[in-house]
Write a protein that holds these residues in place. Structure first.
Motif, PDB file in Angstrom:
ATOM      1  N   MET A   1       0.687  -1.218   0.252  1.00 47.19           N
ATOM      2  CA  MET A   1       0.022   0.140  -0.050  1.00 47.19           C
ATOM      3  C   MET A   1       0.857   1.331  -0.137  1.00 47.19           C
ATOM      4  N   ALA A   2       2.053   1.263   0.638  1.00 50.23           N
ATOM      5  CA  ALA A   2       2.745   2.413   0.731  1.00 50.23           C
ATOM      6  C   ALA A   2       3.378   2.818  -0.453  1.00 50.23           C
ATOM      7  N   LYS A   3       3.629   1.612  -1.429  1.00 51.58           N
ATOM      8  CA  LYS A   3       4.042   1.884  -2.863  1.00 51.58           C
ATOM      9  C   LYS A   3       2.812   2.541  -3.810  1.00 51.58           C
ATOM     10  N   LEU A   4       1.773   2.096  -3.500  1.00 51.26           N
ATOM     11  CA  LEU A   4       0.608   2.914  -4.193  1.00 51.26           C
ATOM     12  C   LEU A   4       0.535   4.312  -3.797  1.00 51.26           C
ATOM     13  N   LEU A   5       0.508   4.670  -2.586  1.00 47.30           N
ATOM     14  CA  LEU A   5       0.497   5.782  -1.867  1.00 47.30           C
ATOM     15  C   LEU A   5       1.618   6.835  -2.469  1.00 47.30           C
ATOM     16  N   ALA A   6       2.652   6.075  -2.895  1.00 44.14           N
ATOM     17  CA  ALA A   6       3.953   7.124  -3.132  1.00 44.14           C
ATOM     18  C   ALA A   6       3.854   7.548  -4.665  1.00 44.14           C
ATOM     19  N   HIS A   7       2.938   6.878  -5.614  1.00 35.90           N
ATOM     20  CA  HIS A   7       2.943   7.083  -6.936  1.00 35.90           C
ATOM     21  C   HIS A   7       1.958   7.815  -7.553  1.00 35.90           C
ATOM     22  N   PRO A   8       0.704   8.123  -6.727  1.00 39.28           N
ATOM     23  CA  PRO A   8      -0.332   8.890  -7.732  1.00 39.28           C
ATOM     24  C   PRO A   8      -0.119  10.041  -8.245  1.00 39.28           C
ATOM     25  N   ASP A   9       1.017  10.938  -7.331  1.00 41.05           N
ATOM     26  CA  ASP A   9       1.093  12.333  -8.051  1.00 41.05           C
ATOM     27  C   ASP A   9       2.588  12.174  -8.501  1.00 41.05           C
ATOM     28  N   SER A  15       0.742  17.648 -14.699  1.00 44.55           N
ATOM     29  CA  SER A  15       0.365  16.163 -14.685  1.00 44.55           C
ATOM     30  C   SER A  15      -1.392  16.026 -14.380  1.00 44.55           C
ATOM     31  N   THR A  16      -1.959  15.292 -14.841  1.00 47.44           N
ATOM     32  CA  THR A  16      -3.421  14.969 -14.873  1.00 47.44           C
ATOM     33  C   THR A  16      -3.534  14.099 -13.457  1.00 47.44           C
ATOM     34  N   ARG A  17      -2.269  13.514 -12.896  1.00 47.31           N
ATOM     35  CA  ARG A  17      -2.556  12.922 -11.792  1.00 47.31           C
ATOM     36  C   ARG A  17      -2.448  13.730 -10.656  1.00 47.31           C
ATOM     37  N   LYS A  18      -1.970  15.109 -10.656  1.00 49.19           N
ATOM     38  CA  LYS A  18      -2.027  15.905  -9.432  1.00 49.19           C
ATOM     39  C   LYS A  18      -2.893  15.851  -8.437  1.00 49.19           C
ATOM     40  N   GLY A  19      -2.827  15.528  -7.310  1.00 44.76           N
ATOM     41  CA  GLY A  19      -3.861  15.575  -6.594  1.00 44.76           C
ATOM     42  C   GLY A  19      -4.457  14.180  -6.090  1.00 44.76           C
ATOM     43  N   PHE A  20      -4.143  13.100  -6.994  1.00 45.11           N
ATOM     44  CA  PHE A  20      -4.607  12.014  -6.760  1.00 45.11           C
ATOM     45  C   PHE A  20      -4.279  11.275  -5.839  1.00 45.11           C
ATOM     46  N   ARG A  21      -3.455  11.387  -4.926  1.00 47.06           N
ATOM     47  CA  ARG A  21      -2.715  10.804  -3.752  1.00 47.06           C
ATOM     48  C   ARG A  21      -4.031  10.677  -2.731  1.00 47.06           C
ATOM     49  N   ALA A  22      -4.471  11.837  -2.400  1.00 44.52           N
ATOM     50  CA  ALA A  22      -5.638  11.980  -1.444  1.00 44.52           C
ATOM     51  C   ALA A  22      -6.847  10.939  -1.775  1.00 44.52           C
ATOM     52  N   THR A 119     -10.582   5.913 -13.566  1.00 42.94           N
ATOM     53  CA  THR A 119      -9.752   4.454 -14.018  1.00 42.94           C
ATOM     54  C   THR A 119      -8.515   4.748 -14.747  1.00 42.94           C
ATOM     55  N   TRP A 120      -8.469   5.860 -15.522  1.00 48.35           N
ATOM     56  CA  TRP A 120      -7.276   6.151 -16.166  1.00 48.35           C
ATOM     57  C   TRP A 120      -5.969   6.494 -15.192  1.00 48.35           C
ATOM     58  N   ARG A 121      -6.356   7.294 -14.207  1.00 47.41           N
ATOM     59  CA  ARG A 121      -5.236   7.843 -13.178  1.00 47.41           C
ATOM     60  C   ARG A 121      -5.008   6.675 -12.276  1.00 47.41           C
ATOM     61  N   TRP A 122      -5.987   5.737 -12.012  1.00 50.15           N
ATOM     62  CA  TRP A 122      -5.635   4.528 -11.197  1.00 50.15           C
ATOM     63  C   TRP A 122      -4.796   3.643 -12.032  1.00 50.15           C
ATOM     64  N   ARG A 123      -4.928   3.194 -13.086  1.00 45.97           N
ATOM     65  CA  ARG A 123      -4.162   2.235 -13.903  1.00 45.97           C
ATOM     66  C   ARG A 123      -2.581   3.179 -13.958  1.00 45.97           C
ATOM     67  N   ALA A 124      -2.534   4.338 -14.116  1.00 47.27           N
ATOM     68  CA  ALA A 124      -1.132   4.972 -14.419  1.00 47.27           C
ATOM     69  C   ALA A 124      -0.461   4.694 -12.841  1.00 47.27           C
ATOM     70  N   THR A 125      -1.146   5.079 -11.974  1.00 50.84           N
ATOM     71  CA  THR A 125      -0.723   5.060 -10.391  1.00 50.84           C
ATOM     72  C   THR A 125      -0.229   3.587 -10.388  1.00 50.84           C
ATOM     73  N   ARG A 126      -1.195   2.540 -10.702  1.00 51.61           N
ATOM     74  CA  ARG A 126      -0.764   1.171 -10.366  1.00 51.61           C
ATOM     75  C   ARG A 126       0.499   0.777 -10.998  1.00 51.61           C
ATOM     76  N   ASP A 127       0.561   1.196 -12.457  1.00 50.81           N
ATOM     77  CA  ASP A 127       1.643   0.678 -13.398  1.00 50.81           C
ATOM     78  C   ASP A 127       2.847   1.429 -12.734  1.00 50.81           C
ATOM     79  N   ALA A 128       3.028   2.507 -12.390  1.00 44.89           N
ATOM     80  CA  ALA A 128       3.967   3.393 -11.755  1.00 44.89           C
ATOM     81  C   ALA A 128       4.682   2.464 -10.626  1.00 44.89           C
ATOM     82  N   ALA A 129       3.635   2.052  -9.805  1.00 42.90           N
ATOM     83  CA  ALA A 129       4.018   1.188  -8.654  1.00 42.90           C
ATOM     84  C   ALA A 129       4.701  -0.070  -9.151  1.00 42.90           C
ATOM     85  N   GLY A 130       4.356  -0.624 -10.121  1.00 37.82           N
ATOM     86  CA  GLY A 130       4.522  -1.873 -10.590  1.00 37.82           C
ATOM     87  C   GLY A 130       3.786  -3.150 -10.042  1.00 37.82           C
TER      88      GLY A 130
END
Length: 205
Positions: A1-9, A15-22, A119-130
């Motif tokens: 979970m820490a990896k996921l919270l580290a990659h949303p922004d 970036s269209t993912r700015k603010g997605f961490r919250a 969905t797009w932001r989540w997939r980008a976040t998940r992929d960035a976290a591997g």
């Protein structure tokens, strides 16, 4: 979970993912459904009492969105941990510092975050976290954490917004200790109280 919270922004200036961490934190640390997290307004958060009122969700309506009550009539108040309260506070400060209490926490244009944008932001976040984690898995992560900390069925049902305790049990009963586990644990406490000194002596030898 820490990896996921580290990659949303992303660190990029634009970036269209700015603010997605919250948003991710709301799902993982408060157990909100996808549409419920998207439907949070700034005024839903009581920072003094450290509570969050869940009273709407965002659903896709053809090419736009609609605001409807939470699933199964599960309006509720959740009590986020201090760490999540801080994340939400920082998000408001950085992304929506001014406006009416009914302004959206997460936006796309002038409206709330919804459906494909999530969905797009989540997939980008998940992929960035591997990882291959589903967004709904964050809700299960929250529920399992409550159970591991000793919360009973009613407490978990309330926090999750389930229609009944039966729903909670059908989904998570395998995570609660069995009667045998509780009996064994209680007996272990008793044994340590009675045999503690002698057990330590035997182990030392």
């Amino acid at each position: 979970m820490a990896k996921l919270l580290a990659h949303p922004d992303q660190d990029k200036p634009v970036s269209t993912r700015k603010g997605f961490r919250a948003y991710v934190a709301l799902c993982a640390l408060a157990g909100l459904r996808k549409g419920e997290a998207a439907g949070v307004q700034v005024g839903d958060i009581d920072f003094l009492r450290r509570s969050l009122r869940v009273q709407r969700q965002i659903q896709r309506d053809r090419s736009s969105f609609k605001v409807v009550p939470p699933k199964y009539g599960s309006e509720r108040t959740v009590y986020p941990p201090d760490e999540l309260v801080l994340i939400l506070s920082q998000h408001i400060k950085e992304h929506t510092p001014e406006g009416e209490p009914d302004r959206w926490m997460f936006t796309v244009g002038d409206g709330p975050l919804y459906d494909n944008a999530i969905t797009w932001r989540w997939r980008a976040t998940r992929d960035a976290a591997g990882l291959s984690t589903r967004l709904h898995d964050l809700r299960h992560f929250f529920a399992s954490g409550l159970i591991a900390s000793g919360c009973d069925v009613v407490a978990v049902q309330t926090a999750m917004g389930h229609a009944s305790a039966t729903t909670t049990l059908n989904t998570y009963s395998h995570l609660w200790p069995t009667a045998e586990d509780r009996t064994r644990g209680a007996a272990s406490v008793l044994a340590k109280a009675v045999l503690g000194d002698s057990l330590r002596t035997e182990q030392a030898n």
